[in-house]
Design a protein around this motif. Structure first.
Motif, PDB file in Angstrom:
ATOM      1  N   ILE A  43      28.000   2.930  32.637  1.00  0.00           N
ATOM      2  CA  ILE A  43      26.637   2.929  33.176  1.00  0.00           C
ATOM      3  C   ILE A  43      26.314   1.488  33.528  1.00  0.00           C
ATOM      4  N   ASP A  44      26.071   1.243  34.814  1.00  0.00           N
ATOM      5  CA  ASP A  44      26.011  -0.135  35.293  1.00  0.00           C
ATOM      6  C   ASP A  44      24.600  -0.739  35.151  1.00  0.00           C
ATOM      7  N   HIS A  45      24.148  -0.862  33.900  1.00  0.00           N
ATOM      8  CA  HIS A  45      22.876  -1.521  33.605  1.00  0.00           C
ATOM      9  C   HIS A  45      23.081  -2.463  32.428  1.00  0.00           C
ATOM     10  N   LEU A  46      22.139  -3.405  32.315  1.00  0.00           N
ATOM     11  CA  LEU A  46      22.287  -4.502  31.345  1.00  0.00           C
ATOM     12  C   LEU A  46      22.682  -4.039  29.952  1.00  0.00           C
ATOM     13  N   GLN A  47      21.883  -3.123  29.379  1.00  0.00           N
ATOM     14  CA  GLN A  47      22.119  -2.754  27.999  1.00  0.00           C
ATOM     15  C   GLN A  47      23.408  -1.952  27.852  1.00  0.00           C
ATOM     16  N   GLU A  48      23.647  -1.064  28.786  1.00  0.00           N
ATOM     17  CA  GLU A  48      24.784  -0.165  28.686  1.00  0.00           C
ATOM     18  C   GLU A  48      26.108  -0.863  29.012  1.00  0.00           C
ATOM     19  N   ARG A  49      26.051  -1.998  29.712  1.00  0.00           N
ATOM     20  CA  ARG A  49      27.282  -2.756  29.962  1.00  0.00           C
ATOM     21  C   ARG A  49      27.710  -3.578  28.747  1.00  0.00           C
ATOM     22  N   THR A  50      26.828  -3.699  27.765  1.00  0.00           N
ATOM     23  CA  THR A  50      27.097  -4.558  26.603  1.00  0.00           C
ATOM     24  C   THR A  50      27.995  -3.843  25.604  1.00  0.00           C
ATOM     25  N   THR A  76      11.439  -3.579  48.839  1.00  0.00           N
ATOM     26  CA  THR A  76      10.822  -3.015  50.050  1.00  0.00           C
ATOM     27  C   THR A  76      11.197  -1.543  50.226  1.00  0.00           C
ATOM     28  N   THR A  77      12.149  -1.047  49.442  1.00  0.00           N
ATOM     29  CA  THR A  77      12.522   0.370  49.534  1.00  0.00           C
ATOM     30  C   THR A  77      11.665   1.239  48.617  1.00  0.00           C
ATOM     31  N   HIS A  78      11.601   0.878  47.341  1.00  0.00           N
ATOM     32  CA  HIS A  78      10.927   1.738  46.358  1.00  0.00           C
ATOM     33  C   HIS A  78       9.624   1.157  45.839  1.00  0.00           C
ATOM     34  N   GLY A  79       9.242  -0.022  46.293  1.00  0.00           N
ATOM     35  CA  GLY A  79       8.042  -0.674  45.765  1.00  0.00           C
ATOM     36  C   GLY A  79       8.327  -1.391  44.458  1.00  0.00           C
ATOM     37  N   GLY A  80       7.354  -2.132  43.965  1.00  0.00           N
ATOM     38  CA  GLY A  80       7.528  -2.889  42.723  1.00  0.00           C
ATOM     39  C   GLY A  80       8.485  -4.054  42.899  1.00  0.00           C
ATOM     40  N   TYR A  81       8.974  -4.556  41.769  1.00  0.00           N
ATOM     41  CA  TYR A  81       9.809  -5.767  41.774  1.00  0.00           C
ATOM     42  C   TYR A  81      11.170  -5.513  41.142  1.00  0.00           C
ATOM     43  N   LEU A  82      12.157  -6.205  41.692  1.00  0.00           N
ATOM     44  CA  LEU A  82      13.514  -6.208  41.130  1.00  0.00           C
ATOM     45  C   LEU A  82      13.731  -7.575  40.482  1.00  0.00           C
ATOM     46  N   LEU A  83      13.588  -7.644  39.176  1.00  0.00           N
ATOM     47  CA  LEU A  83      13.452  -8.939  38.502  1.00  0.00           C
ATOM     48  C   LEU A  83      14.576  -9.278  37.521  1.00  0.00           C
ATOM     49  N   MET A  84      15.510  -8.361  37.307  1.00  0.00           N
ATOM     50  CA  MET A  84      16.542  -8.660  36.311  1.00  0.00           C
ATOM     51  C   MET A  84      17.681  -9.396  36.999  1.00  0.00           C
ATOM     52  N   ARG A  85      17.584 -10.717  36.978  1.00  0.00           N
ATOM     53  CA  ARG A  85      18.435 -11.550  37.820  1.00  0.00           C
ATOM     54  C   ARG A  85      19.242 -12.566  37.033  1.00  0.00           C
ATOM     55  N   ASP A  86      20.399 -12.850  37.575  1.00  0.00           N
ATOM     56  CA  ASP A  86      21.310 -13.819  36.962  1.00  0.00           C
ATOM     57  C   ASP A  86      20.828 -15.245  37.255  1.00  0.00           C
ATOM     58  N   LYS A  94      13.497  -1.315  36.179  1.00  0.00           N
ATOM     59  CA  LYS A  94      12.246  -2.083  36.245  1.00  0.00           C
ATOM     60  C   LYS A  94      11.514  -2.043  34.910  1.00  0.00           C
ATOM     61  N   SER A  95      11.263  -3.216  34.366  1.00  0.00           N
ATOM     62  CA  SER A  95      10.465  -3.351  33.142  1.00  0.00           C
ATOM     63  C   SER A  95       8.998  -3.168  33.536  1.00  0.00           C
ATOM     64  N   VAL A  96       8.329  -2.237  32.894  1.00  0.00           N
ATOM     65  CA  VAL A  96       6.925  -1.965  33.245  1.00  0.00           C
ATOM     66  C   VAL A  96       6.047  -3.173  32.907  1.00  0.00           C
ATOM     67  N   SER A 128      22.474 -20.373  25.816  1.00  0.00           N
ATOM     68  CA  SER A 128      23.179 -19.228  25.243  1.00  0.00           C
ATOM     69  C   SER A 128      23.504 -18.205  26.314  1.00  0.00           C
ATOM     70  N   THR A 129      22.521 -17.795  27.083  1.00  0.00           N
ATOM     71  CA  THR A 129      22.771 -16.914  28.211  1.00  0.00           C
ATOM     72  C   THR A 129      21.882 -17.381  29.353  1.00  0.00           C
ATOM     73  N   ALA A 130      22.454 -17.494  30.542  1.00  0.00           N
ATOM     74  CA  ALA A 130      21.799 -18.216  31.631  1.00  0.00           C
ATOM     75  C   ALA A 130      20.972 -17.319  32.543  1.00  0.00           C
ATOM     76  N   MET A 131      20.906 -16.027  32.221  1.00  0.00           N
ATOM     77  CA  MET A 131      20.177 -15.117  33.110  1.00  0.00           C
ATOM     78  C   MET A 131      18.706 -15.521  33.237  1.00  0.00           C
ATOM     79  N   LYS A 132      18.111 -15.222  34.371  1.00  0.00           N
ATOM     80  CA  LYS A 132      16.719 -15.594  34.605  1.00  0.00           C
ATOM     81  C   LYS A 132      15.754 -14.438  34.368  1.00  0.00           C
ATOM     82  N   GLY A 133      16.255 -13.217  34.445  1.00  0.00           N
ATOM     83  CA  GLY A 133      15.349 -12.090  34.239  1.00  0.00           C
ATOM     84  C   GLY A 133      16.052 -10.944  33.543  1.00  0.00           C
ATOM     85  N   ASN A 134      15.335 -10.286  32.620  1.00  0.00           N
ATOM     86  CA  ASN A 134      15.866  -9.093  31.941  1.00  0.00           C
ATOM     87  C   ASN A 134      14.671  -8.240  31.492  1.00  0.00           C
TER      88      ASN A 134
END
Lengths: 394, 394
Positions: free
Chosen positions: B230-237, A35-45, A55-57, A363-369
């Protein structure tokens, strides 16, 4: 006795609907709308907490197209329309470079980070624009979608060159571009209409068809320009889940044309070959990579199970069953549906895990990357729900 | 009681020597020398049969440098000199583009297939040229090696721009370039001499040092220009095996300088941190990726065991032990040596497997591909053999 009775199919329909509405969408909404910058925040644990605010385009377009399609074809919920707009606005404002090519990764506020030498960001943006344009009757946005489609065909045929990834000394034709753009063309035509996209579909299908190898019973990811196997490590590697996705795009096209038997036969053949290659007889599920010549695959994680090939196989087998009534496809559907829901669904936090070892351990439980987000799973749930609605109404 | 007695160390020395000569080199030679087109044919299956006749440019340089080093520092065998020349000639004749940048992949006859937006093909070519130039007293080739080193520093500092992979909106400094070029500079200086390369070493070390995080006790693959996480997925690896490789390059530099205590301390710290991060307490061995903040890693194959981190850890722990006499490093060396030889060595066909699942099962048994070939393993065997020779002679 057939695998599925009518009550079974009714139960499946309800299952896909409820999983979509009460599980998958609840995981992503409303928290993923920025709601601040628009688009989606999807990289979630696993539990939905944010791992990365980049943000992945691809996923700005992909999630928008999922929501726009739901609004158009399932129910005109304001939440879905608003959600679809968030992606479209962000794409148009932040994700296009000065040269017209789209980026691959941007920061939360839309500062560009990375651009790739291909045009799949564009593919998913076209679908997003098309669904939202239909929902809002926005002819100007519809035209943007059509123009972007045209531009992609120019990238594809080389008349609008992108920086090359190879020297061209070993010419190839691939499955990826015609497959994705077949699906994009279908969506563009079925939302806002596009004569040009409609005119491209036969060509995409013949490109896909030339990747089908009847001798080795497989679908190549790429071949030489005459459709022959390229006998090198990378080119021998097939991705059965990808070919199964292509199979259901072609079966869907057969349906769109009111029952085209030639296309139905092609789609079923691609599904049959890829199931034989990809189904893991030992542990169940569709394996990521195979070499149909029996040689080893270079990708060291080749025997993992990813969420998306399972989604594609659930759609393809159910679609094949509803089109043919062949109980083989009902059996396959039950096998993949049961395997996938037993192993991939996260009973604790909802949504699906993305990455399992061959034996089913997470292997890795994250839901979004960068590569996983709300696309294949809700697409599968929406498609199967609607398909069964329609099938049962007959 | 200390972990290693003198007879233990003598046995280890013999083991590394015999493994190199009677196992690893026998797997690759003479069959890998391409007597028709020059260079090496290295993409081989478990039993040594050829899987693909393309040629990785990295490995044309890497294998040549291994053989040139053996000729110069171990024994002047004609087979090794001829082998080293095959790589150098092929690199110079076929692997350099018109713009001076080297390719990444070429066909068997040297037709270019792929070029990358970085300059590691160059790094390995420099080492190959340098060793062969020393062996043959070829001052003109020595100068080519020095010129290519200079060119790489221009790629690195941006004065000779390569096509960018990112927009530059999130500036980073990485571990990879200073680490590899520290090692290349050491080899160049110690073979044919190069004042310019010698003058760069302190700068490489300070770039590496700024990736060391004393708070989280880890070595980052990249940081911001001030050395912050750098606190992002790839750079934290992080990649513990990579940082362990960097650790022994720095320990080696401490030795080159006759016992530089500051560098020794830095190398030991990098080794300690990376061992803590990377050693798999459950199954043994060095795990590929970790996130030191405890968040999940995006790479789905993050928990696999690759051959090369184990090789680097065997060198680093043995070097640390011989430099300090600290029994902790002897213990670690024994742990990693025993684990790696039990799980990676192919008792049937020789050489090592490259890719194991976390629990030690082989994922794919091939011995050579675009990324694996005769480099890390014979380098480890040569280095440890020579190190123990020298240590025992004291």
């Amino acid at each position: 006795m057939s695998t599925y009775t009518r009550p079974d199919l009714e139960q499946l329909r309800d299952f896909y609907r409820d999983s979509l509405i009460d599980d998958t969408l609840k995981f992503w909404l409303p928290r993923s709308i920025d709601t601040t910058h628009g688009g989606y925040l999807l990289m979630r644990d696993q539990d939905g907490s944010l791992l990365d605010d980049d943000k992945s385009v691809w996923f700005q377009g992909r999630f928008s197209s999922i929501l726009g399609n739901l609004y158009n074809h399932v129910e005109p919920r304001q939440e879905w329309l608003d959600g679809a707009r968030a992606g479209v606005d962000f794409l148009r404002e932040h994700c296009i470079d000065d040269d017209g090519q789209m980026f691959f990764l941007v920061t939360r506020d839309g500062t560009p980070l990375r651009k790739r030498r291909y045009f799949f960001s564009e593919a998913f943006a076209i679908a997003a624009y098309a669904h939202y344009a239909k929902a809002t009757q926005d002819e100007s946005l519809a035209q943007e979608a059509r123009d972007l489609f045209k531009r992609c065909t120019e990238y594809a045929d080389g008349s609008r060159p992108l920086p090359p990834k190879t020297t061209g000394a070993r010419p190839t034709q691939g499955l990826g571009v015609p497959m994705i753009f077949l699906n994009v063309a279908q969506q563009l035509c079925d939302t806002v209409g596009c004569d040009f996209a409609a005119s491209q579909i036969d060509d995409y299908i013949s490109q896909i068809e030339s990747c089908v190898d009847d001798e080795l019973r497989c679908v190549w990811e790429c071949t030489d320009p005459e459709g022959n196997m390229i006998d090198h490590l990378q080119e021998r590697t097939i991705t059965p889940g990808h070919a199964i996705e292509g199979a259901w795009f072609i079966l869907h096209e057969a349906k769109r044309r009111g029952g085209d038997k030639r296309l139905e036969k092609l789609g079923l053949k691609m599904l049959d070959y890829s199931w034989e290659q990809g189904w893991d007889q030992e542990h169940g599920g569709i394996i990521y990579f195979r070499d149909p010549t029996g040689k080893p695959v270079m990708e060291y994680w080749q025997d993992m199970k990813f969420w998306w090939p399972q989604n594609e196989a659930i759609i393809a087998t159910l679609l094949a069953y509803t089109m043919t009534g062949d109980d083989k496809y009902a059996r396959w559907h039950k096998m993949i549906h049961d395997y996938a829901h037993a192993h991939f669904h996260d009973k604790e936090h909802g949504e699906w895990f993305g990455y399992l070892h061959r034996d089913g351990r997470v292997s890795t439980a994250m839901k979004g990357n960068h590569y996983k987000g709300p696309f294949h799973l809700p697409r599968m749930q929406t498609y199967c729900w609607q398909l069964l609605e329609e099938h049962l109404a007959k």
